[in-house]
Write a protein that holds these residues in place. Structure first.
Motif, PDB file in Angstrom:
ATOM      1  N   GLN A 428      39.282  31.183  24.286  1.00 61.14           N
ATOM      2  CA  GLN A 428      38.152  29.905  24.648  1.00 61.14           C
ATOM      3  C   GLN A 428      39.071  28.325  24.750  1.00 61.14           C
ATOM      4  O   GLN A 428      38.601  27.733  25.181  1.00 61.14           O
ATOM      5  CB  GLN A 428      37.302  30.421  23.149  1.00 61.14           C
ATOM      6  N   GLY A 429      40.325  28.342  23.654  1.00 66.24           N
ATOM      7  CA  GLY A 429      40.991  27.250  23.941  1.00 66.24           C
ATOM      8  C   GLY A 429      40.021  26.233  23.132  1.00 66.24           C
ATOM      9  O   GLY A 429      40.075  26.844  22.218  1.00 66.24           O
ATOM     10  N   ASN A 430      40.567  25.015  22.888  1.00 67.32           N
ATOM     11  CA  ASN A 430      40.017  23.974  22.424  1.00 67.32           C
ATOM     12  C   ASN A 430      39.024  22.906  23.334  1.00 67.32           C
ATOM     13  O   ASN A 430      38.343  21.828  22.464  1.00 67.32           O
ATOM     14  CB  ASN A 430      41.368  22.748  22.047  1.00 67.32           C
ATOM     15  N   GLY A 431      38.252  24.002  24.211  1.00 67.95           N
ATOM     16  CA  GLY A 431      37.540  22.892  24.598  1.00 67.95           C
ATOM     17  C   GLY A 431      37.431  22.062  26.142  1.00 67.95           C
ATOM     18  O   GLY A 431      37.449  22.390  27.115  1.00 67.95           O
ATOM     19  N   GLY A 432      38.991  21.268  25.385  1.00 64.11           N
ATOM     20  CA  GLY A 432      39.309  20.385  26.867  1.00 64.11           C
ATOM     21  C   GLY A 432      40.364  21.051  27.882  1.00 64.11           C
ATOM     22  O   GLY A 432      41.607  20.793  28.579  1.00 64.11           O
ATOM     23  N   SER A 433      41.551  21.992  27.005  1.00 60.75           N
ATOM     24  CA  SER A 433      42.182  22.738  27.659  1.00 60.75           C
ATOM     25  C   SER A 433      42.698  24.355  27.289  1.00 60.75           C
ATOM     26  O   SER A 433      41.937  24.681  25.466  1.00 60.75           O
ATOM     27  CB  SER A 433      43.496  22.135  27.199  1.00 60.75           C
ATOM     28  N   GLY A 434      43.732  24.811  27.403  1.00 57.79           N
ATOM     29  CA  GLY A 434      43.814  26.621  26.512  1.00 57.79           C
ATOM     30  C   GLY A 434      42.920  27.559  26.705  1.00 57.79           C
ATOM     31  O   GLY A 434      42.967  28.571  26.667  1.00 57.79           O
ATOM     32  N   ALA A 435      41.988  27.423  27.272  1.00 56.09           N
ATOM     33  CA  ALA A 435      40.831  28.449  27.969  1.00 56.09           C
ATOM     34  C   ALA A 435      41.869  29.404  28.958  1.00 56.09           C
ATOM     35  O   ALA A 435      42.208  29.090  30.259  1.00 56.09           O
ATOM     36  CB  ALA A 435      39.405  27.926  28.595  1.00 56.09           C
ATOM     37  N   GLN A 436      41.688  30.517  28.978  1.00 56.23           N
ATOM     38  CA  GLN A 436      42.114  31.715  29.944  1.00 56.23           C
ATOM     39  C   GLN A 436      41.977  33.065  30.121  1.00 56.23           C
ATOM     40  O   GLN A 436      41.055  33.220  28.827  1.00 56.23           O
ATOM     41  CB  GLN A 436      44.041  31.525  29.598  1.00 56.23           C
ATOM     42  N   LEU A 437      41.575  32.904  31.429  1.00 58.05           N
ATOM     43  CA  LEU A 437      41.451  34.827  31.681  1.00 58.05           C
ATOM     44  C   LEU A 437      42.732  35.441  31.881  1.00 58.05           C
ATOM     45  O   LEU A 437      43.544  35.248  33.064  1.00 58.05           O
ATOM     46  CB  LEU A 437      39.995  34.785  32.661  1.00 58.05           C
ATOM     47  N   SER A 438      42.643  36.480  31.512  1.00 58.06           N
ATOM     48  CA  SER A 438      43.999  37.419  32.052  1.00 58.06           C
ATOM     49  C   SER A 438      43.990  38.735  31.519  1.00 58.06           C
ATOM     50  O   SER A 438      42.323  39.398  31.172  1.00 58.06           O
ATOM     51  CB  SER A 438      44.588  37.077  30.641  1.00 58.06           C
ATOM     52  N   THR A 439      44.512  39.747  31.732  1.00 60.45           N
ATOM     53  CA  THR A 439      44.284  41.326  31.323  1.00 60.45           C
ATOM     54  C   THR A 439      45.419  41.518  30.679  1.00 60.45           C
ATOM     55  O   THR A 439      46.014  40.963  29.704  1.00 60.45           O
ATOM     56  CB  THR A 439      45.394  41.736  32.997  1.00 60.45           C
ATOM     57  N   LEU A 440      45.073  42.243  29.503  1.00 65.35           N
ATOM     58  CA  LEU A 440      45.918  43.238  28.504  1.00 65.35           C
ATOM     59  C   LEU A 440      45.893  44.751  29.311  1.00 65.35           C
ATOM     60  O   LEU A 440      45.329  45.455  29.651  1.00 65.35           O
ATOM     61  CB  LEU A 440      45.152  43.634  27.828  1.00 65.35           C
ATOM     62  N   ILE A 441      47.360  45.162  29.367  1.00 66.69           N
ATOM     63  CA  ILE A 441      47.437  46.249  29.601  1.00 66.69           C
ATOM     64  C   ILE A 441      48.452  47.636  28.861  1.00 66.69           C
ATOM     65  O   ILE A 441      49.215  46.832  27.652  1.00 66.69           O
ATOM     66  CB  ILE A 441      48.479  45.911  30.763  1.00 66.69           C
ATOM     67  N   SER A 442      47.534  48.609  28.504  1.00 69.16           N
ATOM     68  CA  SER A 442      48.262  49.105  27.580  1.00 69.16           C
ATOM     69  C   SER A 442      49.550  50.030  27.732  1.00 69.16           C
ATOM     70  O   SER A 442      50.122  50.152  29.310  1.00 69.16           O
ATOM     71  CB  SER A 442      47.028  50.045  27.343  1.00 69.16           C
ATOM     72  N   PRO A 443      50.394  50.914  27.182  1.00 66.75           N
ATOM     73  CA  PRO A 443      51.674  51.049  27.179  1.00 66.75           C
ATOM     74  C   PRO A 443      51.054  52.863  28.147  1.00 66.75           C
ATOM     75  O   PRO A 443      52.359  52.895  28.112  1.00 66.75           O
ATOM     76  CB  PRO A 443      52.398  50.944  25.691  1.00 66.75           C
ATOM     77  N   ASN A 444      50.128  52.550  28.224  1.00 72.45           N
ATOM     78  CA  ASN A 444      50.074  53.803  28.210  1.00 72.45           C
ATOM     79  C   ASN A 444      49.136  54.217  29.037  1.00 72.45           C
ATOM     80  O   ASN A 444      48.532  55.346  30.832  1.00 72.45           O
ATOM     81  CB  ASN A 444      49.080  55.127  27.517  1.00 72.45           C
ATOM     82  N   ALA A 445      49.140  53.201  30.718  1.00 69.34           N
ATOM     83  CA  ALA A 445      48.522  52.429  31.372  1.00 69.34           C
ATOM     84  C   ALA A 445      49.610  53.389  32.907  1.00 69.34           C
ATOM     85  O   ALA A 445      50.443  53.566  32.796  1.00 69.34           O
ATOM     86  CB  ALA A 445      48.511  50.884  31.445  1.00 69.34           C
ATOM     87  N   MET A 446      48.616  53.612  33.397  1.00 71.54           N
ATOM     88  CA  MET A 446      48.999  54.341  35.087  1.00 71.54           C
ATOM     89  C   MET A 446      47.619  54.506  35.838  1.00 71.54           C
ATOM     90  O   MET A 446      46.408  54.435  35.506  1.00 71.54           O
ATOM     91  CB  MET A 446      48.945  56.097  34.495  1.00 71.54           C
ATOM     92  N   GLN A 447      48.567  54.225  37.450  1.00 69.80           N
ATOM     93  CA  GLN A 447      46.998  54.204  38.202  1.00 69.80           C
ATOM     94  C   GLN A 447      46.729  55.598  38.278  1.00 69.80           C
ATOM     95  O   GLN A 447      48.094  56.588  38.411  1.00 69.80           O
ATOM     96  CB  GLN A 447      48.172  53.769  39.544  1.00 69.80           C
ATOM     97  N   LEU A 448      46.121  55.812  38.473  1.00 73.59           N
ATOM     98  CA  LEU A 448      45.428  57.566  39.050  1.00 73.59           C
ATOM     99  C   LEU A 448      45.089  58.014  40.347  1.00 73.59           C
ATOM    100  O   LEU A 448      45.217  56.821  41.519  1.00 73.59           O
ATOM    101  CB  LEU A 448      43.671  57.088  38.777  1.00 73.59           C
ATOM    102  N   LEU A 449      45.613  58.874  40.514  1.00 72.64           N
ATOM    103  CA  LEU A 449      45.385  59.592  41.822  1.00 72.64           C
ATOM    104  C   LEU A 449      43.366  59.845  42.360  1.00 72.64           C
ATOM    105  O   LEU A 449      43.209  60.098  41.885  1.00 72.64           O
ATOM    106  CB  LEU A 449      46.027  60.750  42.081  1.00 72.64           C
ATOM    107  N   GLU A 450      43.472  59.849  43.218  1.00 71.91           N
ATOM    108  CA  GLU A 450      42.317  60.095  43.707  1.00 71.91           C
ATOM    109  C   GLU A 450      42.442  62.177  43.949  1.00 71.91           C
ATOM    110  O   GLU A 450      43.218  62.689  44.157  1.00 71.91           O
ATOM    111  CB  GLU A 450      41.965  59.913  45.054  1.00 71.91           C
TER     112      GLU A 450
END
Length: 534
Positions: A428-450
């Motif tokens: 959320q930030g503090n209204g005037g600054s600090g709001a952010q959209l981000s990713t969170l990536i697991s240590p087990n993340a893996m791109q899937l094969l079709e």
């Protein structure tokens, strides 16, 4: 069990803004956009040269070919809106893969391609094709001004795909739903039609101080059900039931809301049975039924976010900031096309208390991810982000926000990764600054094969068996993994996805004598041709 593993630093992608969170337990992440960023070269004309609107909250997504649009709510009183952040999917995957492999894959210089509002026209609650057919705002400048003047404190939100629970069950259209958390009875729900970039006010869901709405499987193709979570003193647990495809305002057309059952429905209230309290969720379990009268209904003071189990549309997870985390199991019955309140029940079970042993303070935003895990954010109480099993056990802290973390969604399978391994989160930030959209990536993340339905990095017999064991079934009750085509039915398209990628990837060590795709595919198709088809 609660685990807290040492924190690791996370750095912003553009070198100008440090990420507004730290990660734990091997999780990682990177910034997508931060309040105040210069977006002059990518923003819609009229949106602004900087990402100035702050207080990020609920998150939704819309995938259109190779572009992923991320919707972000602004939970402010006088400058509320839903922004849209467009990212190039291939470049986003490159950024994710670079994070996974520690930089072996080059991190892209940029992957954000656009920013503006999630809608380009707005219809208010008085829409009628005859008497009030025109949008109240059209174009970037107009929808921005209307949003600032008329919307307030847009809180959590959820994106829904068509036919979420099987063929013709759930919404007809893809949409993003969010509500106004205004701490009185005047807040409204809104639905974004991402295909036409239209925002619809949905007044028939009722007025309140809305946190979010969770879609519930009605078990039929004719009706829509939404559990409505209201964050206000003395709020009732509510369920909206609407019939799809009905011209409820008698204007000669079936509009977007009517097509999806969001106009002309009825709100019902949860009435606990067995003499249970009507003024507080229990530290335990409570069962009851639904009634159109609020008198005698269960009331709560701090209901928060709610989300549907992606593997079972009759089960929800619900946060209550003063009582903890709960699951709700619903059994909705219909008789003669009418909601049967007497025989439609619900059971609510506490899985984590807000205080005491194994508690989690101030639970707020959450999601039930496709890996079966719950991901929960705290509003204060350390601003933690947690992973846990659906019964509240095996709890691990994965991140801490530097201000309130206020939106979380699992986008893993949508963008081609193992379930529960790539999340989007907002700070959320503090209204005037600090709001952010981000990713969170697991240590087990893996791109899937079709075709790699079980996520083991190889397309083989295990993946074929997933399809065969669910052959000719709708999803649900069929296993969602068996439906890589995403059409809600396990059939020939899903088989071809496996056979067309046969032997791709690295075989597990125990694999031996894997048949060739050509002869094996012919054998499978010949056998399956004897089975019933839709």
């Amino acid at each position: 069990m609660v685990a807290l593993v040492g924190a690791s630093p996370v750095f912003a992608i553009n070198g100008n803004n440090a990420n507004q969170f730290s990660t734990f337990a091997g999780w990682d992440g990177f910034e997508i956009v931060t309040q105040g960023n210069n977006i002059s070269t990518i923003s819609d004309v009229g949106y602004g040269a900087t990402a100035s609107r702050g207080t990020y909250d609920g998150i939704g997504t819309y995938l259109d070919n190779n572009s992923l649009s991320i919707f972000v709510n602004h939970e402010v009183t006088n400058d509320a809106a839903i922004s849209r952040v467009d990212v190039d999917l291939d470049l986003l995957r490159q950024a994710i893969n670079s994070t996974i492999d520690g930089g072996t894959t080059p991190f892209p210089a940029s992957f954000v391609t656009g920013m503006g509002y999630a809608y380009d026209q707005i219809f208010d609650g008085g829409y009628n094709a005859i008497s009030n057919p025109n949008p109240v705002a059209t174009g970037t400048v107009a929808v921005g001004a209307y949003s600032s003047a008329n919307l307030s404190r847009l809180c959590s939100g959820t994106s829904y795909m068509p036919d979420s629970f099987g063929e013709d069950r759930g919404f007809v259209d893809q949409m993003y739903i969010t509500g106004e958390e205004v701490f009185n009875s005047t807040g409204r729900f809104y639905a974004v039609d991402p295909k036409t970039q239209t925002l619809w006010e949905a007044p028939d869901l009722g007025g309140g101080s809305w946190e979010n709405a969770a879609l519930v499987d009605t078990g039929n193709t004719t009706h829509t059900a939404l559990f409505l979570s209201e964050d206000n003193s003395g709020s009732r647990l509510q369920l909206y039931i609407g019939e799809k495809g009905v011209d409820s305002n008698s204007d000669g057309e079936v509009d977007f809301l009517e097509r999806n059952g969001l106009r002309g429905g009825t709100v019902y209230y949860f009435h606990p049975g067995g003499g249970a309290s009507t003024v507080d969720l229990p530290d335990g379990s409570v069962s009851g039924t639904w009634n159109s009268s609020p008198i005698g209904a269960l009331a709560e003071d701090k209901l928060e976010d709610v989300h549907t189990n992606p593997a079972d549309g009759t089960q929800l997870v619900l946060a209550d900031q003063t009582d903890g985390l709960y699951t709700m199991d619903l059994d909705l019955q219909f008789a003669g096309g009418v909601f049967d309140t007497l025989n439609s029940g619900a059971t609510i079970d506490q899985i984590v208390p807000e205080i005491g042993t194994n508690s989690l303070g101030n639970p707020d935003n959450l999601t039930w991810a496709e890996d079966g895990k719950l991901y929960v954010q705290q509003d204060g109480a350390g601003n933690g982000m947690w992973q846990m099993d659906p019964d509240g056990t095996n709890r691990v802290q994965i991140a801490t926000g530097f201000s309130e973390p206020s939106g979380i969604v699992d986008v893993s399978t949508l963008i081609g990764y193992a379930p529960g391994s790539v999340l989007l989160t907002s700070i959320q930030g503090n209204g005037g600054s600090g709001a952010q959209l981000s990713t969170l990536i697991s240590p087990n993340a893996m791109q899937l094969l079709e075709g790699d339905l079980d996520g083991d990095g190889f397309v083989g017999i295990n993946d074929l068996n997933i399809v065969l064991n669910n052959w000719n079934q709708n999803v649900p009750p069929g296993n969602p993994l068996a439906d890589p085509s995403g059409d809600g039915f396990v059939g020939i398209d899903d088989l071809y996805e496996v056979l067309g990628n046969w032997n791709a990837g690295t075989p597990p060590v125990a694999s031996a004598g894997v048949p060739e795709a050509g002869s094996f595919g012919v054998l499978c198709i010949g056998g399956l041709s004897l089975l019933r088809r839709r």
